[in-house]
Enzyme design. Sequence first.
Site, PDB file in Angstrom:
ATOM      1  N   HIS A 102     -19.729  43.036 -73.729  1.00 14.38           N
ATOM      2  CA  HIS A 102     -19.118  43.421 -72.463  1.00 14.38           C
ATOM      3  C   HIS A 102     -17.603  43.244 -72.478  1.00 14.38           C
ATOM      4  O   HIS A 102     -16.898  43.736 -71.585  1.00 14.38           O
ATOM      5  CB  HIS A 102     -19.719  42.604 -71.313  1.00 14.38           C
ATOM      6  CG  HIS A 102     -19.937  43.391 -70.061  1.00 14.38           C
ATOM      7  ND1 HIS A 102     -19.150  44.462 -69.706  1.00 14.38           N
ATOM      8  CD2 HIS A 102     -20.861  43.268 -69.076  1.00 14.38           C
ATOM      9  CE1 HIS A 102     -19.574  44.963 -68.556  1.00 14.38           C
ATOM     10  NE2 HIS A 102     -20.614  44.270 -68.151  1.00 14.38           N
ATOM     11  N   ASP A 119     -18.091  48.869 -71.341  1.00 14.76           N
ATOM     12  CA  ASP A 119     -18.412  48.821 -69.915  1.00 14.76           C
ATOM     13  C   ASP A 119     -19.879  49.184 -69.701  1.00 14.76           C
ATOM     14  O   ASP A 119     -20.468  49.961 -70.462  1.00 14.76           O
ATOM     15  CB  ASP A 119     -17.530  49.798 -69.133  1.00 14.76           C
ATOM     16  CG  ASP A 119     -16.064  49.386 -69.132  1.00 14.76           C
ATOM     17  OD1 ASP A 119     -15.799  48.171 -69.260  1.00 14.76           O
ATOM     18  OD2 ASP A 119     -15.200  50.274 -69.024  1.00 14.76           O
TER      19      ASP A 119
END
Length: 426
Positions: free
Chosen positions: A398, A402
């Site tokens: 992450h 995204d």
Amino acid sequence: MGTHVIKMPDIGEGIAEVELSQWHVKVGDLVVEDQVLADVMTDKAMVDIPSPVHGKVIALGGQPGEVMAVGSILISIEVEGAGNLKESDKPAPVAAKETPVAPKVEAVVENKPAVAAPRPAAAVCQGPMVAREADERPLASPAVRKHALDLGIQLRLVRGSGPVGRVLHEDLDAYLAQGQSNASAPVAAAYAQRNDEEQIQVIGMRRKIAQRMQDATQRAAHFSYVEEIDVTAIEELRAHLNEKHGASRGKLTLLPFLVRALVVALRDFPQMNARYDDEAQVITRLGAVHVGVATQSDVGLMVPVVRHAEARSLWDSAAEISRLANAARNGKASRDELSGSTITLTSLGALGGIVSTPVLNLPEVAIVGVNKIVERPMVVKGQVVIRKMMNLSSSFDHRVVDGMDAALFIQAIRGLLEQPATLFVE
């Protein structure tokens, strides 16, 4: 008689030290040329150390789990003639100790199942046996080891009739044949209380796997995304291709189709085919698609790499996946074959379950996990029909990827697999 000293070899790649993973011999054993003496572990691969001479083991230079420098004395063997012992080598290497070495124990890493336990039916066999220590690995070919595993036989209990006690296929047959007449273990033994304990030393490949998994979970910001895919059409295509071309080109599993789907989807999502150097704060996106294929071996999880998957046909990918998997399972995969991946594919096969949460193969930023295929009733155009369904359980870093991009990437793979003709439309 003389002494032949074998030193820790220079395995290359600038490696200055390696971990002694396992001895295959002990002091007093007679060895022959090319017999494997020990396994050593580099950053990526397990390497066999063979004997260059015939002789008798007189001293071992270290204990399993010990990190040894290249050039240090690994083992000393008594040989006919003068040997190669130099004056500088005269300080005796560490003699073999009585400390027991923990036997290999399979474990679950990255949600990969351990090798199946021996089947109960074979476990009661009491055929022609030989007493060996729990950590002693008898001589046997990879094919014999796999045969014994399939039969549920502990290879260390089988007396070998080959050269230097090597266990042969016939020895397994004899063990089973004698065992059938003695298979009368008391039923009560299955319900007896047990208070035994076993301590397992984490060394070799298992230590490397543990370090990599811990490093990955501590450094990357993992998040997982699960999507359901209708694989009825792709399975029908696979069956058709196998029926038409299987005899001449080889059978196709689902994996080469998944590799192809990755390659096509990555054209629109190049950020997934990347490595992240978190120390330098640099993301490197690569045009070449080097797919790591997570493979369970006797020594733990390994990830051989299908290089330039973007340039391979289905059958080319299938052949390379099979070759690499066999090399990894037999401990023959090279350092180059186990490094350099840009994205990883992990499949739990028939044991795939419903959902998994694979751990990233750092420094990659994406790993695609495949769960098992099951037939389920589904509503298609208002009608209830039976379809073959499969989940993709994938994880992403992450810090780099995204959530929306991850979802769109997996949706793209889903679309390609559900409409398999699009895999080949340029």
